[in-house]
Design a protein around this motif. Structure first.
Motif, short mmCIF file in Angstrom:
data_model
loop_
_atom_site.label_atom_id
_atom_site.label_comp_id
_atom_site.label_asym_id
_atom_site.label_seq_id
_atom_site.Cartn_x
_atom_site.Cartn_y
_atom_site.Cartn_z
N ASP A 24 0.93 -1.27 0.05
CA ASP A 24 -0.05 0.02 -0.06
C ASP A 24 0.97 1.24 -0.10
O ASP A 24 0.42 2.17 -0.71
CB ASP A 24 -0.82 0.11 1.21
CG ASP A 24 -2.01 -1.03 1.26
OD1 ASP A 24 -2.62 -1.37 0.18
OD2 ASP A 24 -2.28 -1.70 2.25
N LEU A 25 2.08 1.35 0.76
CA LEU A 25 2.87 2.25 0.78
C LEU A 25 3.43 2.66 -0.43
O LEU A 25 3.69 3.98 -0.90
CB LEU A 25 3.92 2.08 1.74
CG LEU A 25 4.83 3.34 2.21
CD1 LEU A 25 4.20 4.59 2.70
CD2 LEU A 25 6.09 2.84 3.27
N ASP A 26 3.69 1.54 -1.24
CA ASP A 26 4.39 2.01 -2.68
C ASP A 26 3.39 2.78 -3.48
O ASP A 26 3.58 3.67 -4.51
CB ASP A 26 4.58 0.55 -3.64
CG ASP A 26 5.90 -0.20 -2.74
OD1 ASP A 26 6.70 0.56 -1.92
OD2 ASP A 26 5.94 -1.38 -3.29
N VAL A 27 2.10 2.40 -3.43
CA VAL A 27 1.02 3.07 -4.09
C VAL A 27 0.97 4.60 -3.66
O VAL A 27 1.32 5.32 -4.70
CB VAL A 27 -0.50 2.72 -3.78
CG1 VAL A 27 -1.46 3.42 -4.41
CG2 VAL A 27 -0.53 1.24 -4.23
N ALA A 28 1.02 4.93 -2.53
CA ALA A 28 1.23 6.47 -1.95
C ALA A 28 2.39 6.85 -2.34
O ALA A 28 2.40 7.95 -2.79
CB ALA A 28 1.02 6.32 -0.63
N ARG A 29 3.73 6.20 -2.12
CA ARG A 29 4.88 6.82 -2.61
C ARG A 29 4.95 7.22 -4.29
O ARG A 29 5.54 8.24 -4.53
CB ARG A 29 6.15 5.92 -2.13
CG ARG A 29 6.37 5.94 -0.96
CD ARG A 29 7.48 4.70 -0.41
NE ARG A 29 7.74 5.23 0.86
CZ ARG A 29 8.80 4.06 1.21
NH1 ARG A 29 9.02 3.01 0.79
NH2 ARG A 29 9.19 4.42 2.47
N ALA A 30 4.33 6.27 -5.03
CA ALA A 30 4.23 6.47 -6.42
C ALA A 30 3.26 7.62 -6.92
O ALA A 30 3.80 8.68 -7.51
CB ALA A 30 3.59 5.36 -7.21
N ALA A 31 2.24 8.01 -6.25
CA ALA A 31 1.51 9.18 -6.10
C ALA A 31 2.19 10.35 -5.84
O ALA A 31 2.09 11.42 -6.41
CB ALA A 31 0.22 9.18 -5.36
N TRP A 32 2.96 10.33 -4.63
CA TRP A 32 3.53 11.48 -3.88
C TRP A 32 4.76 12.19 -4.96
O TRP A 32 5.06 13.18 -4.52
CB TRP A 32 4.06 11.25 -2.78
CG TRP A 32 3.17 11.12 -1.45
CD1 TRP A 32 1.99 11.65 -1.44
CD2 TRP A 32 3.18 10.29 -0.32
NE1 TRP A 32 1.39 11.39 -0.13
CE2 TRP A 32 1.95 10.34 0.48
CE3 TRP A 32 3.98 9.08 0.02
CZ2 TRP A 32 1.69 9.71 1.56
CZ3 TRP A 32 3.83 8.44 1.07
CH2 TRP A 32 2.51 8.53 1.97
N VAL A 33 5.32 11.07 -5.95
CA VAL A 33 6.11 11.87 -6.48
C VAL A 33 5.96 13.06 -7.24
O VAL A 33 7.09 13.76 -7.53
CB VAL A 33 6.95 10.58 -7.47
CG1 VAL A 33 6.14 10.36 -8.79
CG2 VAL A 33 8.47 11.08 -7.82
#
Ligand SMILES: Cc1cc2nc3c(=O)[nH]c(=O)nc-3n(C[C@H](O)[C@H](O)[C@H](O)COP(=O)(O)OP(=O)(O)OC[C@H]3O[C@@H](n4cnc5c(N)ncnc54)[C@H](O)[C@@H]3O)c2cc1C
Length: 239
Positions: A24-33
Motif C-alpha cells: 500500500d505504501l508503494d501506491v502512496a509513494r508513487a503518487a507522492w512523486v
C-alpha cells in the motif's frame, strides 16, 4: 514423470503466491512523486496512506497501482486456464505437453458445484442437480477420464511423441502455470473472475488469489472492495 500411474481426481484448484513485490505504501509513494522527488523514502501513518489510496481509486488515478508485481503458481484444469489466459495484461509460463508427460491429475466437480442451469445467456441461474444427475456427472467424467488417460498411456508406451499423444486428453486435465501481473491488472482480473456470473471453477482460483492480495495490500484491497476503512469499522462497532 512415470506413465504407469493411476489418475488422481481433484475438485479444487490451488494458487500459491510465489512472490509479491507490492505494498500500500508503494501506491502512496508513487503518487507522492508528483510533489516530492524523494517520495521513495517517505513514511506515513497508515491513515494517511488509506486516505490517499481512496482518493486515487475514487478519481480513477490508477497508474500508482501499477508499481508492483504478484506472481502466482496456479494449478487448475485446462478449461480454466483457457479463460484465465484471456487476460492479456498478465505474463504466463505453462507446463508443456510437448516436453513433458502431462500430470495424471484430473478435475471432477465436487459436491457443491452447481450442475443445472436455467434462464437465458448472460442471465443464467445455476442450481444443484438431483441425485441422478449428480451420479451421472460423476460416473461419466470418471469413465471418460479413465478411458482418455489409458489411451494417453498406450500412445506413449507405443513411442508416440508426447505432443501427439496428448491429443486424447480431456479439458479436465490439470495444468500448472505461472501468472504475473501488477496490482491494477490483478484487481481488474478479480473484478471479472470473482463475480457471481463467472465460471464456478475460475471463481475458486480468483478467491484464492484475492486472499493473497488482501494479505499483501490490505488497504488497497479494502478500497477496491468498497469496504469501510479499518478506523471507520472500529468506530461503527464502538458506536
Ligand atoms: C463472465 C464472462 C464471460 C465471458 N464470455 C466470453 C465468451 O463467450 N467468448 C469470449 O471470447 N470471451 C468471453 N469472455 C472473455 C472476455 O471477453 C475478455 O476477453 C476477458 O474477460 C479479458 O478481459 P479484458 O480484456 O478486460 O482483460 P485484459 O486482457 O487483462 O485487459 C485489461 C484491460 O486492458 C485493456 N486492453 C487490453 N487489450 C486491449 C486491446 N487489444 N484493445 C483495447 N484495450 C485493451 C482493456 O481496457 C482491458 O479491459 C468472458 C469473460 C467473462 C468475465
Amino acid at each position: 514423470m512415470n506413465i504407469d500411474g493411476k489418475p488422481e481426481f481433484v475438485s479444487k484448484s490451488s494458487v500459491e503466491l510465489y512472490r509479491a513485490s507490492a505494498s500500500d505504501l508503494d501506491v502512496a509513494r508513487a503518487a507522492w512523486v508528483s510533489q516530492d522527488a524523494n517520495s521513495s523514502v517517505k513514511e506515513a501513518e497508515p491513515g494517511r496512506v488509506e486516505g490517499l489510496v481512496r482518493f486515487l481509486w475514487r478519481n480513477r488515478h490508477t497508474s500508482p497501482f501499477e508499481h508492483g508485481q504478484f506472481t502466482f503458481i496456479v494449478r487448475t484444469p485446462l478449461f480454466v486456464a483457457r479463460e484465465f489466459m484471456r487476460h492479456r495484461t498478465f505474463s504466463f509460463n505453462e507446463i508443456s505437453g510437448r516436453y513433458t508427460v502431462m500430470p495424471e491429475v484430473f478435475y471432477i466437480p465436487g459436491a457443491n458445484r452447481p450442475l443445472v442451469q436455467h434462464g437465458k445467456i448472460g442471465a443464467y441461474r445455476f442450481g444443484t442437480g438431483d441425485d441422478k444427475q449428480v451420479a451421472l456427472v460423476r460416473d461419466t467424467i470418471t469413465q471418460v477420464t479413465l478411458t482418455a488417460h489409458s489411451a494417453y498411456q498406450d500412445l506413449l508406451k507405443a513411442g508416440i511423441a508426447r505432443e501427439v499423444a496428448r491429443d486424447v486428453l480431456p479439458v479436465n486435465v490439470m495444468t500448472t502455470f505461472w501468472a504475473t501481473a501488477n496490482p491494477r491488472n490483478l484487481m481488474h482480473f478479480l473484478s471479472l473472475r470473482s463475480a457471481e456470473d463467472a465460471l464456478y471453477e475460475i471463481r475458486d482460483v480468483a478467491e484464492q488469489m484475492e486472499a493473497h492480495f488482501s494479505r499483501t495490500m490490505p488497504i488497497t484491497h479494502r478500497v477496491w472492495r468498497g469496504s469501510p476503512s479499518a478506523s471507520d469499522a472500529d468506530n461503527e462497532s464502538q458506536g
